[in-house]
Design a protein around this motif. Sequence first.
Motif, PDB file in Angstrom:
ATOM      1  N   ASN A 491       1.244  -1.156   0.149  1.00  0.00           N
ATOM      2  CA  ASN A 491      -0.106  -0.014   0.241  1.00  0.00           C
ATOM      3  C   ASN A 491       1.075   1.785  -0.161  1.00  0.00           C
ATOM      4  OD1 ASN A 491      -2.006  -1.480  -0.230  1.00  0.00           O
ATOM      5  ND2 ASN A 491      -1.923  -1.963   3.073  1.00  0.00           N
ATOM      6  N   ASP A 496      -2.456   4.839   0.883  1.00  0.00           N
ATOM      7  CA  ASP A 496      -3.073   3.300   1.259  1.00  0.00           C
ATOM      8  C   ASP A 496      -3.785   2.401  -0.128  1.00  0.00           C
ATOM      9  OD1 ASP A 496      -3.300   1.615   2.673  1.00  0.00           O
ATOM     10  OD2 ASP A 496      -5.353   1.829   3.460  1.00  0.00           O
ATOM     11  N   ALA A 498      -3.456   0.784  -3.335  1.00  0.00           N
ATOM     12  CA  ALA A 498      -2.925  -0.964  -3.662  1.00  0.00           C
ATOM     13  C   ALA A 498      -2.321  -0.570  -4.583  1.00  0.00           C
ATOM     14  CB  ALA A 498      -3.550  -1.790  -3.705  1.00  0.00           C
TER      15      ALA A 498
END
Length: 523
Positions: A491, A496, A498
């Motif tokens: 991440n 955050d 992916a």
Amino acid sequence: MVGAKAEPLALIMVFFIVSGSLNLYENSQELALESFDMMYSDNTEGKANFSSSGNSGVAISGEPAHIGDLLGASLLVSNSGNSTGMASLNLEDTQTGEIFSGTFVEIGPGSTREVSASFSPSLNGSNYYSWWVSMPEGEGPESLSGQFSVHVSAKQSLLLTIDTYQWDSESGLEVEASVYLSQGLSRILGVGISVATQGNPTLLQMITIEADPGRRSLDLYLGHPVADSIIIELIPDGWSTASNSVNVSQISVEMPIVEISSLEITSQITPPEPTPGDPVVVTVSITNNGVHRADRGKIRVISITDRQVLAESSSQFVSSGATVSNDIVIPSWPDGDRVDLEVQWLSGQNTKIEYLLVDSKPENSGLTTPFDLLSATYGAIAGVLAILLGTLVWRGVANRTPSISKIKLRETKEEKETRSKLDKRELSCAFCDQRLMVPLGHKGAVKCPSCTMEFQVGVGEEEVVKTLENGGEIINDQDYHVSRSNEDTLNCPECDQALKVPIERRPVLSRCPVCKTEFMAET
């Protein structure tokens, strides 16, 4: 002595003679006065003395008669009295008891006048009547009365038929009918001709004819009515028909219909470029190419913008193959550079429409230009659109991903292939293993066109990197965020997101495609 005695005797005789003469004169005077009084009394209190003139009886008119006919009875009455009197004739049907009375007639002394009464027999065969003369104060002399009889035949029958009709656009509607009258008298008939539309009759003509026993033909010319049926009625004048008579006949008719496709309407504006507020003449021409005549109608000129009726006029009928022109005046031409008009021609159920687009003459405001304002307006709009399109293209080019090749002049195909092989090297995407060709010696960020991820190449080769083994972190001259994972995905430390960074390529400096944050991907 004898002479003396004779003289007194003579005197006595003369006296008696004179006295007698006087009495005779007085008596004659009295007789004359009595005669005068009697004459005066007779003039003031005299009576009328009625009698039949020449002892003639009642005269009958109107024979031969049929049941229901109106007959007349008349009598000549003389007044032999010395006063004016009133007399009337009265009749009584001895079989039915019906009484018929005439009007009183004034008859002067020594005059002869006719008194009459009308009556209508009600029985077939011989009809018997009693008659008498009456006065206002009562019945007249017994000599003025009597009886008579009238032979009456059955009622005559009447039959009406409509044989045929013909309706064309030129001659109009022609109807041929027949009237049949049974044996007997010639009769006076009223003929009523009506036209009906959807069951609503309207009287069109009323004529009077005389019908003889037998057949009589009627040829009726009715013009150009609006109708779906024709009704003809016979009305007896002063007589009644038998119960089996047919006095009314009706026939359905079909109006000649003008095909709307066979009509043409053209309009012309005068002047061709009207000025707002000025009167304008609209010449409307209607051409009939069909076989039937087009009836009269109306012509309307309507403004399409607000549906206002600018002018209206009636139009003549249009014969087959003819053209009729009508001039309609619009009192005030509407405002606007262009005026949309709708010209309507309405005749019965037919409607023909023509649409016109008329350019108005601009009002003289004192401003003149050496060019066409409309063309200049279109040119200005095209220029603005070109500027907007150029702006959009420039923004698209400015915001696109920087190219990995240098901008050069156009090369030949062979030069481009040769330089591409010599100046590029092959490497794999750090995220999806896509094989990429990058310029030889390129350092910095590379964006994969397959997964749209960005990663750094050539950074570890020339930058001075101090590697310290402090808890497994790699620290550069520049501090970076660090993201770790034991899988190929990790991440972004900022958003955050992916991301895929293969483990075998770690540690490596990576860049998040979402928030553009550069960080170290480690295991």
